[in-house]
Design an enzyme around this catalytic site. Structure first.
Site, PDB file in Angstrom:
ATOM      1  N   SER A  30       0.826  -1.207   0.000  1.00 46.00           N
ATOM      2  CA  SER A  30       0.000   0.000   0.000  1.00 46.00           C
ATOM      3  C   SER A  30       0.863   1.261   0.000  1.00 46.00           C
ATOM      4  O   SER A  30       1.796   1.374   0.779  1.00 46.00           O
ATOM      5  CB  SER A  30      -0.870   0.047   1.257  1.00 46.00           C
ATOM      6  OG  SER A  30      -1.547  -1.149   1.445  1.00 46.00           O
ATOM      7  N   HIS A  61      -5.489   3.110  -8.197  1.00 46.28           N
ATOM      8  CA  HIS A  61      -4.430   2.672  -9.105  1.00 46.28           C
ATOM      9  C   HIS A  61      -4.881   1.491  -9.924  1.00 46.28           C
ATOM     10  O   HIS A  61      -5.596   0.623  -9.442  1.00 46.28           O
ATOM     11  CB  HIS A  61      -3.196   2.224  -8.322  1.00 46.28           C
ATOM     12  CG  HIS A  61      -2.352   3.349  -7.855  1.00 46.28           C
ATOM     13  ND1 HIS A  61      -1.605   4.122  -8.700  1.00 46.28           N
ATOM     14  CD2 HIS A  61      -2.134   3.840  -6.615  1.00 46.28           C
ATOM     15  CE1 HIS A  61      -0.973   5.037  -8.012  1.00 46.28           C
ATOM     16  NE2 HIS A  61      -1.270   4.895  -6.733  1.00 46.28           N
ATOM     17  N   HIS A  83      -5.525  -9.908  -2.539  1.00 41.01           N
ATOM     18  CA  HIS A  83      -5.518 -10.365  -1.145  1.00 41.01           C
ATOM     19  C   HIS A  83      -6.552 -11.468  -0.949  1.00 41.01           C
ATOM     20  O   HIS A  83      -7.589 -11.474  -1.616  1.00 41.01           O
ATOM     21  CB  HIS A  83      -5.859  -9.205  -0.200  1.00 41.01           C
ATOM     22  CG  HIS A  83      -4.842  -8.103  -0.197  1.00 41.01           C
ATOM     23  ND1 HIS A  83      -4.867  -7.082  -1.114  1.00 41.01           N
ATOM     24  CD2 HIS A  83      -3.776  -7.869   0.615  1.00 41.01           C
ATOM     25  CE1 HIS A  83      -3.851  -6.263  -0.878  1.00 41.01           C
ATOM     26  NE2 HIS A  83      -3.169  -6.715   0.166  1.00 41.01           N
ATOM     27  N   TYR A  85      -8.524 -11.686   1.494  1.00 44.21           N
ATOM     28  CA  TYR A  85      -9.775 -11.147   2.041  1.00 44.21           C
ATOM     29  C   TYR A  85     -10.733 -10.655   0.960  1.00 44.21           C
ATOM     30  O   TYR A  85     -11.911 -10.414   1.224  1.00 44.21           O
ATOM     31  CB  TYR A  85      -9.512 -10.042   3.078  1.00 44.21           C
ATOM     32  CG  TYR A  85      -8.770  -8.827   2.567  1.00 44.21           C
ATOM     33  CD1 TYR A  85      -9.348  -7.924   1.689  1.00 44.21           C
ATOM     34  CD2 TYR A  85      -7.475  -8.555   3.005  1.00 44.21           C
ATOM     35  CE1 TYR A  85      -8.674  -6.813   1.223  1.00 44.21           C
ATOM     36  CE2 TYR A  85      -6.778  -7.445   2.563  1.00 44.21           C
ATOM     37  CZ  TYR A  85      -7.382  -6.579   1.670  1.00 44.21           C
ATOM     38  OH  TYR A  85      -6.704  -5.495   1.207  1.00 44.21           O
ATOM     39  N   GLU A  86     -10.226 -10.504  -0.274  1.00 49.93           N
ATOM     40  CA  GLU A  86     -11.124 -10.142  -1.367  1.00 49.93           C
ATOM     41  C   GLU A  86     -11.970 -11.332  -1.800  1.00 49.93           C
ATOM     42  O   GLU A  86     -12.881 -11.199  -2.612  1.00 49.93           O
ATOM     43  CB  GLU A  86     -10.313  -9.640  -2.568  1.00 49.93           C
ATOM     44  CG  GLU A  86      -9.592  -8.326  -2.309  1.00 49.93           C
ATOM     45  CD  GLU A  86      -8.656  -7.947  -3.453  1.00 49.93           C
ATOM     46  OE1 GLU A  86      -9.153  -7.487  -4.489  1.00 49.93           O
ATOM     47  OE2 GLU A  86      -7.443  -8.152  -3.312  1.00 49.93           O
ATOM     48  N   ALA A 113       2.211  -2.908   4.326  1.00 47.85           N
ATOM     49  CA  ALA A 113       1.905  -2.061   5.477  1.00 47.85           C
ATOM     50  C   ALA A 113       1.411  -3.003   6.574  1.00 47.85           C
ATOM     51  O   ALA A 113       0.696  -3.957   6.286  1.00 47.85           O
ATOM     52  CB  ALA A 113       0.822  -1.049   5.123  1.00 47.85           C
ATOM     53  N   MET A 211      -2.110  -8.603   6.413  1.00 43.41           N
ATOM     54  CA  MET A 211      -3.030  -9.490   5.693  1.00 43.41           C
ATOM     55  C   MET A 211      -2.460  -9.924   4.344  1.00 43.41           C
ATOM     56  O   MET A 211      -3.211 -10.264   3.428  1.00 43.41           O
ATOM     57  CB  MET A 211      -4.370  -8.759   5.479  1.00 43.41           C
ATOM     58  CG  MET A 211      -4.985  -8.212   6.755  1.00 43.41           C
ATOM     59  SD  MET A 211      -6.409  -7.155   6.398  1.00 43.41           S
ATOM     60  CE  MET A 211      -6.702  -6.407   8.020  1.00 43.41           C
ATOM     61  N   SER A 212      -1.145  -9.911   4.200  1.00 45.43           N
ATOM     62  CA  SER A 212      -0.542 -10.279   2.903  1.00 45.43           C
ATOM     63  C   SER A 212       0.789 -10.979   3.123  1.00 45.43           C
ATOM     64  O   SER A 212       1.045 -11.509   4.198  1.00 45.43           O
ATOM     65  CB  SER A 212      -0.337  -9.005   2.065  1.00 45.43           C
ATOM     66  OG  SER A 212       0.676  -8.192   2.614  1.00 45.43           O
ATOM     67  N   ASN A 235       0.641   1.808  11.550  1.00 45.67           N
ATOM     68  CA  ASN A 235      -0.208   2.162  12.699  1.00 45.67           C
ATOM     69  C   ASN A 235       0.160   1.234  13.847  1.00 45.67           C
ATOM     70  O   ASN A 235       0.708   0.162  13.617  1.00 45.67           O
ATOM     71  CB  ASN A 235      -1.691   1.961  12.341  1.00 45.67           C
ATOM     72  CG  ASN A 235      -1.971   0.525  11.913  1.00 45.67           C
ATOM     73  OD1 ASN A 235      -1.663   0.146  10.777  1.00 45.67           O
ATOM     74  ND2 ASN A 235      -2.528  -0.269  12.810  1.00 45.67           N
ATOM     75  N   HIS A 247      -8.273   2.900   8.198  1.00 52.51           N
ATOM     76  CA  HIS A 247      -7.495   2.660   6.974  1.00 52.51           C
ATOM     77  C   HIS A 247      -6.857   3.951   6.458  1.00 52.51           C
ATOM     78  O   HIS A 247      -5.765   3.933   5.880  1.00 52.51           O
ATOM     79  CB  HIS A 247      -8.382   2.025   5.903  1.00 52.51           C
ATOM     80  CG  HIS A 247      -7.661   1.736   4.620  1.00 52.51           C
ATOM     81  ND1 HIS A 247      -6.617   0.831   4.546  1.00 52.51           N
ATOM     82  CD2 HIS A 247      -7.786   2.235   3.365  1.00 52.51           C
ATOM     83  CE1 HIS A 247      -6.150   0.796   3.307  1.00 52.51           C
ATOM     84  NE2 HIS A 247      -6.848   1.638   2.580  1.00 52.51           N
TER      85      HIS A 247
HETATM   86  N1  HPA Z   1      -3.714  -5.040  11.222  1.00 50.05           N
HETATM   87  C1  HPA Z   1      -3.739  -5.815  10.115  1.00 50.05           C
HETATM   88  N2  HPA Z   1      -3.295  -5.403   8.929  1.00 50.05           N
HETATM   89  C2  HPA Z   1      -2.783  -4.161   8.853  1.00 50.05           C
HETATM   90  C3  HPA Z   1      -2.730  -3.312   9.958  1.00 50.05           C
HETATM   91  C4  HPA Z   1      -3.213  -3.780  11.221  1.00 50.05           C
HETATM   92  O1  HPA Z   1      -3.185  -3.069  12.237  1.00 50.05           O
HETATM   93  N3  HPA Z   1      -2.169  -2.139   9.530  1.00 50.05           N
HETATM   94  C5  HPA Z   1      -1.900  -2.307   8.205  1.00 50.05           C
HETATM   95  N4  HPA Z   1      -2.265  -3.531   7.792  1.00 50.05           N
END
Ligand code: HPA
Length: 272
Positions: A30, A61, A83, A85-86, A113, A211-212, A235, A247
């Site tokens: 990301s 994008h 991903h 989750y999609e 990320a 998640m990747s 974060n 997000h």
């Molecule tokens: N949790 C899961 N996936 C993420 C996070 C998170 O806090 N931040 C960025 N991707």
């Protein structure tokens, strides 16, 4: 058509369009998609132009594969990944890595990320992944094994190459950063974790959550590709700070760190 043939067809389509086959590839997480645009002499291939390529839904994008030059080295950069989750199966999620493998890529840099589980991390830190824990509840190698890709039971002792991790540290010094190292866990998502889940993850030795990356790393090792993983701690994970996760915050941090992240990637590539 078998899965192998689908991958082969996509790899052949890429080969037909590039001047030089890359030995190095980077999957851009990301906020890093712009790096693909900075490649010198880049041949840009939107995913929709490549046969059998799964559609990815990256906000703002178009997903694309760019082959071009960084510090004199021909690399492939993937902007936009799919991903789990999609709703994709993991073999769909890892299709791009399979194509890279058949193209002849020997070194794969995976970026993402991630949420900081280790409370010693600062937001915006760039973490070298030392190892991972797969908590996605699935594995991209489930199903019949195609020996042309790799063995049925591949070793996962050193998924993230010690040699590449050292190179990342050296490149970190060039941008005046001491890069923290840690364990990345992959969860299915797409909901963020609960504070209880984050306490659990901390207890089992996790430093960053996302998640990747894990399916791609497993598939790359299956094919004998050397892997490096770098997480941008976008974060602090749920429950660390007295505020909900957002997000937009993830995107804002990756935007702020983008320049340094790209400088780090260039430094790493320049050493390969
Ligand atoms: N949790 C899961 N996936 C993420 C996070 C998170 O806090 N931040 C960025 N991707």
């Amino acid at each position: 058509m078998t899965y192998y043939d689908q991958v082969k067809e996509a790899a052949d389509a890429v080969k037909a369009r590039v001047h030089e086959v890359p030995r190095i590839a980077v999957v851009l997480g990301s906020g890093l998609g712009d790096f693909a645009r900075s490649l010198e002499g880049g041949v840009s291939m939107p995913y929709r132009e490549l046969p059998n390529w799964p559609a990815s839904h990256v906000v703002g994008h178009e997903g694309r594969l760019v082959v071009g030059t960084v510090r004199g080295r021909t690399i492939a950069a993937l902007a936009g990944r799919s991903h789990a989750y999609e709703g994709h199966e993991l073999r769909t999620v890892t299709f791009a890595v399979r194509v890279l493998g058949l193209l002849g890529v020997q070194i794969l840099v995976l970026t993402n990320a991630a949420g900081g589980v280790n409370t010693g991390f600062a937001q915006g830190a760039l973490m070298v992944i030392d190892d991972h824990i797969n908590l996605m509840g699935n594995n991209p190698l489930v199903g019949p094994n195609d020996d042309r890709f790799g063995p049925r039971f591949p070793d996962m002792t050193e998924v993230y190459s010690p040699r590449l991790r050292r190179i990342a540290d050296e490149a970190g010094r060039d941008i005046d950063r001491r890069l923290p190292h840690g364990i990345y866990v992959a969860l299915l998502g797409p909901s963020y974790e609960t504070p209880a889940e984050i306490r659990y993850l901390r207890e089992i030795g996790v430093d960053a959550v996302g998640m990747s990356t894990v399916p791609e790393a497993i598939v790359a090792r299956h094919m004998g590709i050397e892997v490096l993983g770098i997480s941008c701690i976008s974060n602090m994970a749920a429950g660390v700070l007295p505020q909900p996760l957002d997000h937009a915050e993830v995107m804002e941090t990756t935007r702020q760190v983008r320049g340094q992240f790209i400088a780090l990637l260039e430094g790493i590539i320049g050493r390969l």
